[in-house]
Design a protein around this motif. Structure first.
Motif, PDB file in Angstrom:
ATOM      1  N   SER A  90      14.246 -34.645 -20.277  1.00 51.87           N
ATOM      2  CA  SER A  90      15.047 -35.913 -19.895  1.00 51.87           C
ATOM      3  C   SER A  90      15.993 -35.998 -21.212  1.00 51.87           C
ATOM      4  N   ALA A  91      15.336 -35.976 -22.375  1.00 56.39           N
ATOM      5  CA  ALA A  91      16.287 -35.982 -23.477  1.00 56.39           C
ATOM      6  C   ALA A  91      17.352 -34.907 -23.703  1.00 56.39           C
ATOM      7  N   GLY A  92      16.727 -33.773 -23.304  1.00 58.49           N
ATOM      8  CA  GLY A  92      18.054 -32.568 -23.305  1.00 58.49           C
ATOM      9  C   GLY A  92      19.287 -33.018 -22.270  1.00 58.49           C
ATOM     10  N   LEU A  93      18.984 -33.608 -21.286  1.00 56.06           N
ATOM     11  CA  LEU A  93      19.996 -33.942 -20.282  1.00 56.06           C
ATOM     12  C   LEU A  93      20.806 -35.159 -20.774  1.00 56.06           C
ATOM     13  N   ASP A  94      20.068 -36.040 -21.610  1.00 53.81           N
ATOM     14  CA  ASP A  94      20.668 -37.185 -21.862  1.00 53.81           C
ATOM     15  C   ASP A  94      21.749 -36.668 -23.019  1.00 53.81           C
ATOM     16  N   HIS A  95      21.581 -35.491 -23.669  1.00 52.21           N
ATOM     17  CA  HIS A  95      22.657 -35.201 -24.713  1.00 52.21           C
ATOM     18  C   HIS A  95      23.499 -34.003 -24.392  1.00 52.21           C
ATOM     19  N   THR A  96      23.857 -33.851 -23.175  1.00 55.57           N
ATOM     20  CA  THR A  96      24.566 -32.931 -22.592  1.00 55.57           C
ATOM     21  C   THR A  96      26.229 -33.214 -22.096  1.00 55.57           C
ATOM     22  N   LYS A  97      26.954 -32.668 -22.379  1.00 56.61           N
ATOM     23  CA  LYS A  97      28.411 -32.945 -22.175  1.00 56.61           C
ATOM     24  C   LYS A  97      29.157 -32.018 -21.015  1.00 56.61           C
ATOM     25  N   GLY A  98      28.531 -31.016 -20.695  1.00 61.21           N
ATOM     26  CA  GLY A  98      29.395 -30.281 -19.809  1.00 61.21           C
ATOM     27  C   GLY A  98      29.674 -30.793 -18.442  1.00 61.21           C
ATOM     28  N   GLU A  99      30.401 -30.429 -17.709  1.00 60.92           N
ATOM     29  CA  GLU A  99      31.016 -30.595 -16.376  1.00 60.92           C
ATOM     30  C   GLU A  99      29.816 -30.154 -15.625  1.00 60.92           C
ATOM     31  N   VAL A 100      29.169 -29.387 -15.637  1.00 61.51           N
ATOM     32  CA  VAL A 100      27.828 -28.732 -14.852  1.00 61.51           C
ATOM     33  C   VAL A 100      26.668 -28.539 -15.897  1.00 61.51           C
ATOM     34  N   VAL A 101      25.380 -28.887 -15.511  1.00 58.63           N
ATOM     35  CA  VAL A 101      24.541 -28.619 -16.495  1.00 58.63           C
ATOM     36  C   VAL A 101      23.282 -27.786 -15.679  1.00 58.63           C
ATOM     37  N   VAL A 102      22.852 -26.986 -16.154  1.00 57.72           N
ATOM     38  CA  VAL A 102      21.887 -26.029 -15.994  1.00 57.72           C
ATOM     39  C   VAL A 102      20.499 -26.360 -16.799  1.00 57.72           C
ATOM     40  N   VAL A 103      19.486 -26.392 -15.837  1.00 56.67           N
ATOM     41  CA  VAL A 103      18.114 -26.568 -16.590  1.00 56.67           C
ATOM     42  C   VAL A 103      17.387 -25.468 -16.324  1.00 56.67           C
ATOM     43  N   LEU A 104      17.008 -24.726 -17.856  1.00 56.21           N
ATOM     44  CA  LEU A 104      16.053 -23.423 -17.632  1.00 56.21           C
ATOM     45  C   LEU A 104      14.997 -23.725 -18.645  1.00 56.21           C
ATOM     46  N   ASP A 105      13.941 -22.984 -18.255  1.00 53.91           N
ATOM     47  CA  ASP A 105      12.610 -22.907 -19.063  1.00 53.91           C
ATOM     48  C   ASP A 105      13.001 -21.980 -20.124  1.00 53.91           C
ATOM     49  N   SER A 106      12.678 -22.248 -21.344  1.00 48.00           N
ATOM     50  CA  SER A 106      12.876 -21.587 -22.550  1.00 48.00           C
ATOM     51  C   SER A 106      12.140 -20.282 -22.412  1.00 48.00           C
ATOM     52  N   ASP A 107      11.058 -19.984 -21.625  1.00 49.78           N
ATOM     53  CA  ASP A 107      10.081 -18.713 -21.761  1.00 49.78           C
ATOM     54  C   ASP A 107      10.760 -17.727 -20.757  1.00 49.78           C
ATOM     55  N   LEU A 108      12.007 -17.852 -20.170  1.00 44.60           N
ATOM     56  CA  LEU A 108      12.771 -17.175 -19.436  1.00 44.60           C
ATOM     57  C   LEU A 108      12.174 -16.570 -18.241  1.00 44.60           C
ATOM     58  N   GLN A 109      11.135 -17.471 -17.593  1.00 45.35           N
ATOM     59  CA  GLN A 109      10.786 -17.070 -16.241  1.00 45.35           C
ATOM     60  C   GLN A 109      11.674 -17.309 -15.177  1.00 45.35           C
ATOM     61  N   ASP A 110      12.666 -18.423 -15.552  1.00 47.02           N
ATOM     62  CA  ASP A 110      13.861 -18.493 -14.659  1.00 47.02           C
ATOM     63  C   ASP A 110      15.076 -17.779 -15.111  1.00 47.02           C
ATOM     64  N   PRO A 111      15.505 -16.717 -14.584  1.00 47.27           N
ATOM     65  CA  PRO A 111      16.462 -15.778 -15.144  1.00 47.27           C
ATOM     66  C   PRO A 111      17.758 -16.471 -15.213  1.00 47.27           C
ATOM     67  N   PRO A 112      18.349 -16.674 -16.357  1.00 49.99           N
ATOM     68  CA  PRO A 112      19.739 -17.041 -16.452  1.00 49.99           C
ATOM     69  C   PRO A 112      20.744 -16.254 -15.818  1.00 49.99           C
ATOM     70  N   GLU A 113      20.673 -15.156 -15.600  1.00 52.57           N
ATOM     71  CA  GLU A 113      21.507 -14.259 -14.897  1.00 52.57           C
ATOM     72  C   GLU A 113      22.113 -14.707 -13.414  1.00 52.57           C
ATOM     73  N   LEU A 114      21.501 -15.807 -12.848  1.00 53.10           N
ATOM     74  CA  LEU A 114      21.503 -16.454 -11.726  1.00 53.10           C
ATOM     75  C   LEU A 114      22.665 -17.553 -11.694  1.00 53.10           C
ATOM     76  N   ILE A 115      22.842 -18.060 -13.066  1.00 47.67           N
ATOM     77  CA  ILE A 115      23.882 -18.996 -13.252  1.00 47.67           C
ATOM     78  C   ILE A 115      25.361 -18.644 -12.543  1.00 47.67           C
ATOM     79  N   PRO A 116      25.796 -17.476 -12.414  1.00 49.65           N
ATOM     80  CA  PRO A 116      27.204 -17.231 -11.812  1.00 49.65           C
ATOM     81  C   PRO A 116      27.037 -17.570 -10.330  1.00 49.65           C
ATOM     82  N   GLN A 117      25.826 -17.191  -9.501  1.00 50.88           N
ATOM     83  CA  GLN A 117      25.640 -17.595  -8.273  1.00 50.88           C
ATOM     84  C   GLN A 117      25.440 -19.111  -8.046  1.00 50.88           C
ATOM     85  N   MET A 118      24.889 -19.683  -9.021  1.00 53.40           N
ATOM     86  CA  MET A 118      24.721 -21.328  -8.801  1.00 53.40           C
ATOM     87  C   MET A 118      26.227 -21.740  -8.921  1.00 53.40           C
TER      88      MET A 118
END
Length: 339
Positions: free
Chosen positions: A95-123
């Motif tokens: 929640s703290a991270g979301l509060d400090h975002t500025k982008g037009e879109v926001v992506v939530v990721l786990d820092s352990d890389l279990q969720d692949p950031p390479e899917l961001i273009p599809q999103m």
């Protein structure tokens, strides 16, 4: 959750639109994986050709996680560092991270890389179709035990049935949200936060993105079974009063059965002059009823405890230090947290 058939008025965005992107990642003792996380996320976002920021939230880490965050900020001004004053837990750190975002879109990721950031273009492609929330649905969960997969499977199905909110199954925090979805989420300031439920509660046109969840890239999980059990209780009690209803129905059922059995004992004694026996069975019944009462009181205590914490209206978190990125714009958060 919703699909395009449920949103006939879906308004597609421009096919070539490139929004500013904020990636949020809370971290607690993630020194082994943080550098690789930054490398992969930065590579994906740079390939999109968009302006972006990576918001790293230090949730009271005791290792070198914060030092690595500072080093990444010094190396790349597109990194924001939010250092919380202590460990508040993943849900509040997110929640703290979301509060400090500025982008037009926001992506939530786990820092352990279990969720692949390479899917961001599809999103982003789905976002351009007009959706406000694109959430990742796990088809496979690599690197997890059979017991954890099984319990998680039943938990998501249970909470989907008993909750007043349609929480999608097999879905974690991995998702992309539009700015209006993030702004709406930031208005929800309850202390007992089950983010998967809050994500679903805000609604807006949403779309699932199936993906295969990877094992941790490095380091060890911070979730043991005791924490997962408490997390499950948090989720259920945050989005349904079904446990209280079940305890009420159970109490009524036991009372009715007790009356029927009492009538049977009296009838048997009057008709057959059968003396009342059964000390062991009597003790079993008393202990059973005592257990039912204690469970019911415990369930009631869980809800009363949450009321107690909410009425104090403390800020969700306190920030020790914040290092902003160079992404233009102002933070989305509210003013109830100290910097």
């Amino acid at each position: 959750m919703a699909n395009s058939l449920q949103y006939p008025g879906l308004t597609p965005r421009s096919a070539g639109l490139i929004p500013t992107v904020s990636v949020v990642a809370p971290a607690y003792n993630e020194q082994e994986v943080l550098g690789e996380f930054y490398r992969r996320v930065a590579a994906v976002l740079s390939g999109l050709g968009c302006e972006y920021e990576i918001v790293l939230v230090n949730d009271g880490s005791r290792d070198q996680t914060l030092a690595l965050m500072h080093a990444l900020h010094a190396q790349d001004p597109r990194v924001t560092v939010v250092d919380l004053s202590r460990n508040f837990g993943k849900e509040i750190a997110l929640s703290a991270g979301l509060d400090h975002t500025k982008g037009e879109v926001v992506v939530v990721l786990d820092s352990d890389l279990q969720d692949p950031p390479e899917l961001i273009p599809q999103m982003l492609d789905l976002w351009r179709q007009g959706y406000d929330v694109i959430y990742g649905t796990r088809t496979v969960r690599d690197g997890e035990t059979w017991f954890k997969k099984t319990t998680a499977n039943y938990f998501y199905r249970l909470i989907k049935k008993v909750s007043r909110v349609d929480i999608p199954k097999d879905t974690g925090d991995f998702r992309l949200m539009s700015r209006r979805a993030v702004a709406s989420l930031s208005r929800l300031r309850e202390e007992h936060r089950f983010m998967k439920g809050l994500f679903a509660w805000i609604g807006f046109p949403s779309k699932a993105l199936p993906y295969r969840r990877d094992p941790r890239a490095a380091g060890e999980t911070k979730w043991n079974y005791w924490k997962l059990w408490n997390f499950a209780i948090e989720g259920i009690t945050s989005f349904t009063v079904a446990p209280l209803k079940i305890s009420t129905y159970l109490g009524l059922l036991v009372a009715v059965l007790s009356l029927i059995y009492a009538a049977f004992v009296i009838w048997k004694a009057l008709i057959y002059s059968d003396p009342v026996r059964g000390y062991p069975s009597l003790m079993a019944v008393i202990l059973f009823l005592g257990g039912v009462q204690l469970i019911s009181v415990g369930l009631l205590g869980e809800y009363v405890g949450r009321i107690f914490n909410e009425v104090k209206r403390r800020p969700l978190y306190l920030v020790n230090r914040r290092l902003d990125s160079t992404l233009p714009g102002s933070c989305a958060g509210t003013t109830d947290n100290a910097a």
